[in-house]
Design an enzyme around this catalytic site. Structure first.
Site, PDB file in Angstrom:
ATOM      1  N   ARG A 111      27.788  22.931  -5.829  1.00 18.55           N
ATOM      2  CA  ARG A 111      28.532  21.601  -5.617  1.00 18.55           C
ATOM      3  C   ARG A 111      29.430  21.520  -6.447  1.00 18.55           C
ATOM      4  O   ARG A 111      30.500  22.185  -6.793  1.00 18.55           O
ATOM      5  CB  ARG A 111      27.415  20.675  -5.351  1.00 18.55           C
ATOM      6  CG  ARG A 111      26.761  20.720  -4.302  1.00 18.55           C
ATOM      7  CD  ARG A 111      25.841  19.311  -3.801  1.00 18.55           C
ATOM      8  NE  ARG A 111      25.071  18.716  -5.042  1.00 18.55           N
ATOM      9  CZ  ARG A 111      24.627  17.778  -5.126  1.00 18.55           C
ATOM     10  NH1 ARG A 111      24.763  17.018  -4.115  1.00 18.55           N
ATOM     11  NH2 ARG A 111      24.056  17.156  -6.195  1.00 18.55           N
ATOM     12  N   THR A 169      16.931  22.470  -7.836  1.00 16.31           N
ATOM     13  CA  THR A 169      18.071  22.732  -7.006  1.00 16.31           C
ATOM     14  C   THR A 169      18.765  23.912  -7.911  1.00 16.31           C
ATOM     15  O   THR A 169      18.485  23.794  -9.077  1.00 16.31           O
ATOM     16  CB  THR A 169      19.004  21.571  -7.197  1.00 16.31           C
ATOM     17  OG1 THR A 169      20.206  21.826  -6.754  1.00 16.31           O
ATOM     18  CG2 THR A 169      19.043  20.680  -8.561  1.00 16.31           C
ATOM     19  N   ASP A 186      22.273  20.597 -11.665  1.00 13.06           N
ATOM     20  CA  ASP A 186      23.206  19.494 -11.740  1.00 13.06           C
ATOM     21  C   ASP A 186      22.427  17.923 -11.880  1.00 13.06           C
ATOM     22  O   ASP A 186      23.095  17.003 -11.774  1.00 13.06           O
ATOM     23  CB  ASP A 186      24.106  19.439 -10.610  1.00 13.06           C
ATOM     24  CG  ASP A 186      23.432  19.100  -9.338  1.00 13.06           C
ATOM     25  OD1 ASP A 186      22.273  19.107  -9.167  1.00 13.06           O
ATOM     26  OD2 ASP A 186      24.301  18.872  -8.342  1.00 13.06           O
TER      27      ASP A 186
END
Length: 319
Positions: free
Chosen positions: A171, A125, A129
């Site tokens: 995010r 990703t 995170d």
């Protein structure tokens, strides 16, 4: 173990193909059959499973995205959907599954382990995170994409003597904004891990103007607010005019960096080894520049921690 499968799930990240390649070639090297699941968990439910050969993953290490493709699967969130996936896994004689993706993909793998399917997860990703690993596949490439954009925006900011706000993905994590802001020499970096203070931001901007600074770059993580929202705040509270650049999905695409190709290869190969060791419910990752594996449940026991010393450094260097 005679046969395993690999799937990619969630948002795409540069380096996913390199990880798929590593899984396939390591498995074949070890004498295993390996299948590719198309369209993530939804494809697993629908039985979109194909046997892969060495040539199936030829010339993909340099390609962005994922040749296995990805898809959202509301059906997989249900027990009935997961049971259908298990049926397909057994029908195709699959004894272990490598899942490449982010924390949502990891949660799906954890659910499958509870239904008796051995799973190993590979973190991929651009948000970086995932708790338990220092680096995820795709982060380095996205970071360099953002830095390139900031460098170009600074040329215009300098020419027109303006303040630019650059919004980046991530995010609820500030890694991409912090690393890109520090590397790109941004005057201000706003991240979710640090409480937003418009008064302090305005003070910093006016201080720069007061010493003759005629342009400024503000990097804001999407988890803080949108760039347009920030522009409205600066206009309303201090009458500061800005220009906005939202980088969007350009951050996910492109040929993976050398670093992402290397760690994807390392992670993918290690995932196969873990399955061959008879282990399940495991995530692979990196700590202190070493490839490690750890309990998948640990991913959900805490939040990924940002190196706040870097944030302090960015403020010290942007005075």
């Amino acid at each position: 173990m005679k046969k395993i499968a690999v799937l990619t799930s969630g948002g795409d990240a540069p380096g996913m193909n390199a990880a798929v390649r590593a899984v396939v070639r390591k498995a074949i090297y070890e004498g295993l059959d390996v299948a590719g699941v198309l369209n993530g968990y939804q494809g697993l439910i629908e039985g979109k499973i194909e046997l892969l050969q060495l040539g199936s993953v030829g010339d993909i290490i340099q390609r962005g995205g994922t040749i296995l493709r990805s898809a959202r699967s509301p059906e997989f969130r249900t027990l009935e959907g997961r049971q259908k996936a298990v049926e397909q896994i057994k029908l195709h004689g699959i004894e272990g599954l490598v899942v490449i993706g982010g924390d949502g993909s990891f949660m799906g793998a954890l659910e499958l382990t509870l239904l008796g399917i051995p799973c190993v997860c590979v973190p991929a990703t651009i948000d970086n995170d995932i708790n338990g690993t220092e680096f995820t596949i795709g982060f380095d490439t996205a970071l360099n994409t953002v830095i390139e954009a900031i460098d170009k925006i600074r040329d215009t900011a300098t020419s027109h003597e303006r303040t630019f706000i650059v919004e980046v993905m991530g995010r609820n994590a500030g890694d991409l904004a912090l690393w890109a802001g520090l590397a790109g020499g941004a005057e201000t970096i706003l991240i979710p891990e640090e409480k937003f203070d418009s008064t302090d931001l305005i003070k910093r901007l006016k201080s720069g103007t007061g010493r003759g600074k005629k342009h400024s770059i503000i990097v804001v993580a999407e988890g803080v607010m949108s760039a347009n929202e920030l522009a409205d705040i600066l206009k309303k509270e201090a009458n500061i005019e800005t220009r906005v650049s939202v980088l969007g999905h350009i951050q996910r695409g492109g040929s993976p960096s050398a670093r992402d190709r290397v760690i994807a290869s390392q992670y993918g190969a290690r995932a196969v080894e873990v399955l061959m060791e008879g282990r399940s419910g495991v995530a692979v990752g990196m700590r202190d520049h070493l490839v490690i594996d750890y309990d998948l449940q640990d991913v959900f026991k805490g939040l990924h921690e940002l190196d706040m010393s870097m944030y302090t450094l960015s403020k010290e260097l942007s005075i």
